[in-house]
Motif scaffolding. Structure first.
Motif, PDB file in Angstrom:
ATOM      1  N   ARG A  41      -6.336  -1.933   2.622  1.00 25.04           N
ATOM      2  CA  ARG A  41      -6.866  -0.598   2.570  1.00 25.04           C
ATOM      3  C   ARG A  41      -8.054  -0.860   1.509  1.00 25.04           C
ATOM      4  O   ARG A  41      -7.480  -1.185   0.427  1.00 25.04           O
ATOM      5  CB  ARG A  41      -5.772   0.365   1.832  1.00 25.04           C
ATOM      6  N   VAL A  42      -9.130  -0.295   1.677  1.00 25.51           N
ATOM      7  CA  VAL A  42     -10.364  -0.456   0.739  1.00 25.51           C
ATOM      8  C   VAL A  42     -10.922   1.115   0.703  1.00 25.51           C
ATOM      9  O   VAL A  42     -11.040   1.790   1.662  1.00 25.51           O
ATOM     10  CB  VAL A  42     -11.488  -1.491   1.684  1.00 25.51           C
ATOM     11  N   LEU A  43     -11.484   1.083  -0.533  1.00 24.57           N
ATOM     12  CA  LEU A  43     -12.342   2.300  -0.815  1.00 24.57           C
ATOM     13  C   LEU A  43     -13.419   2.156  -1.321  1.00 24.57           C
ATOM     14  O   LEU A  43     -13.727   1.430  -2.293  1.00 24.57           O
ATOM     15  CB  LEU A  43     -11.369   3.399  -1.982  1.00 24.57           C
ATOM     16  N   TYR A 107      -4.888   1.907  -2.719  1.00 29.54           N
ATOM     17  CA  TYR A 107      -5.635   0.939  -1.928  1.00 29.54           C
ATOM     18  C   TYR A 107      -5.631  -0.512  -2.797  1.00 29.54           C
ATOM     19  O   TYR A 107      -5.501  -0.784  -4.054  1.00 29.54           O
ATOM     20  CB  TYR A 107      -7.328   1.357  -2.258  1.00 29.54           C
ATOM     21  N   ILE A 110     -10.907  -1.486  -4.308  1.00 27.08           N
ATOM     22  CA  ILE A 110     -12.074  -0.364  -4.437  1.00 27.08           C
ATOM     23  C   ILE A 110     -13.469  -0.950  -4.851  1.00 27.08           C
ATOM     24  O   ILE A 110     -13.471  -1.820  -5.654  1.00 27.08           O
ATOM     25  CB  ILE A 110     -11.609   0.610  -5.541  1.00 27.08           C
TER      26      ILE A 110
END
Length: 236
Positions: A41-43, A107, A110
């Motif tokens: 999960r990346v932001l 996440y 980030i």
């Protein structure tokens, strides 16, 4: 350059005529460098045209999902169009929101190419002013949002002017974020660095320090820059 005066990379195209911040070296460096291999999960904070989000999508595994948060309505719409036209439309989501209002599960990574001109410096274009000035998202705001949204083992990757990197390092421990990697970015061999690729993580750990030079003394791209960015540039 490519169609509509945007940028065509090897695997995707970026239109940015409705974005205050255009495709540039800072974003390309961050998108090519940020450690995305193990992230699920990346932001991308302040995604703009979606450039960094799509670069990370190209570099990551098929089970990695990337959210790009963008405050400006026109930029968010154009980022969504760029994502929709890309090979990774199922893995990248563009969200029109202030990062302070963004709610999501933690996440693993980030990334941000944040605004960096101090408030008070005048720009004629209001959208560009919002994108470039720190009034909307200063270093403490960026760190607070990252602290809230990062997992316990998550990392924060940034590209920053040198002075802003130093400012962030002075206060990052207050948010349980510590220096993991500091790469000084020099535009040309022999000049002083004016940018930093900075990686922060949870807890004290060993920090890697180094330098990346974009152009050699003769004017061509350096070997390291070519190695880093060649998966993206058409003529590299």
């Amino acid at each position: 350059m490519g169609r509509n005066n945007g940028f065509t990379f090897k695997q995707f195209h970026i239109d940015h005529d409705r974005c205050a911040m255009k495709v540039g070296t800072d974003g390309i460096l961050l998108g090519a460098w940020a450690p995305v291999d193990s992230a699920r999960r990346v932001l991308d904070i302040g995604t703009g045209s979606g450039l960094i989000a799509l670069m990370l999508a190209q570099r990551s595994t098929n089970d990695c999902h990337i959210d790009g948060v963008e405050l400006d309505k026109d930029a968010a719409m154009q980022a969504h169009e760029n994502v929709t036209a890309s090979p990774w439309r199922e893995r990248v989501t563009i969200i029109e929101s202030a990062i302070q209002d963004h709610l999501a599960p933690p996440y693993d990574l980030i990334v941000s190419n944040p605004p960096y001109f101090p408030a008070g410096q005048t720009l004629r274009d209001p959208a560009r002013a919002l994108a470039r000035h720190t009034g909307g998202l200063d270093p403490r705001g960026l760190l607070a949002a990252s602290d809230r949204l990062l997992s316990r083992t998550g990392q924060l990757a940034l590209v920053l002017p040198t002075a802003m990197a130093d400012e962030i390092l002075c206060i990052s421990s207050s948010y349980d974020l510590y220096e993991r990697c500091y790469l000084a970015v020099t535009t040309r061999e022999g000049k002083e660095a004016n940018r930093v690729l900075l990686l922060l993580g949870r807890g004290l750990n060993k920090c890697e320090r180094g330098e990346i030079v974009i152009h050699s003394a003769t004017g061509g791209y350096s070997d390291r820059y070519i190695q880093l960015t060649s998966p993206f540039y058409l003529k590299m």
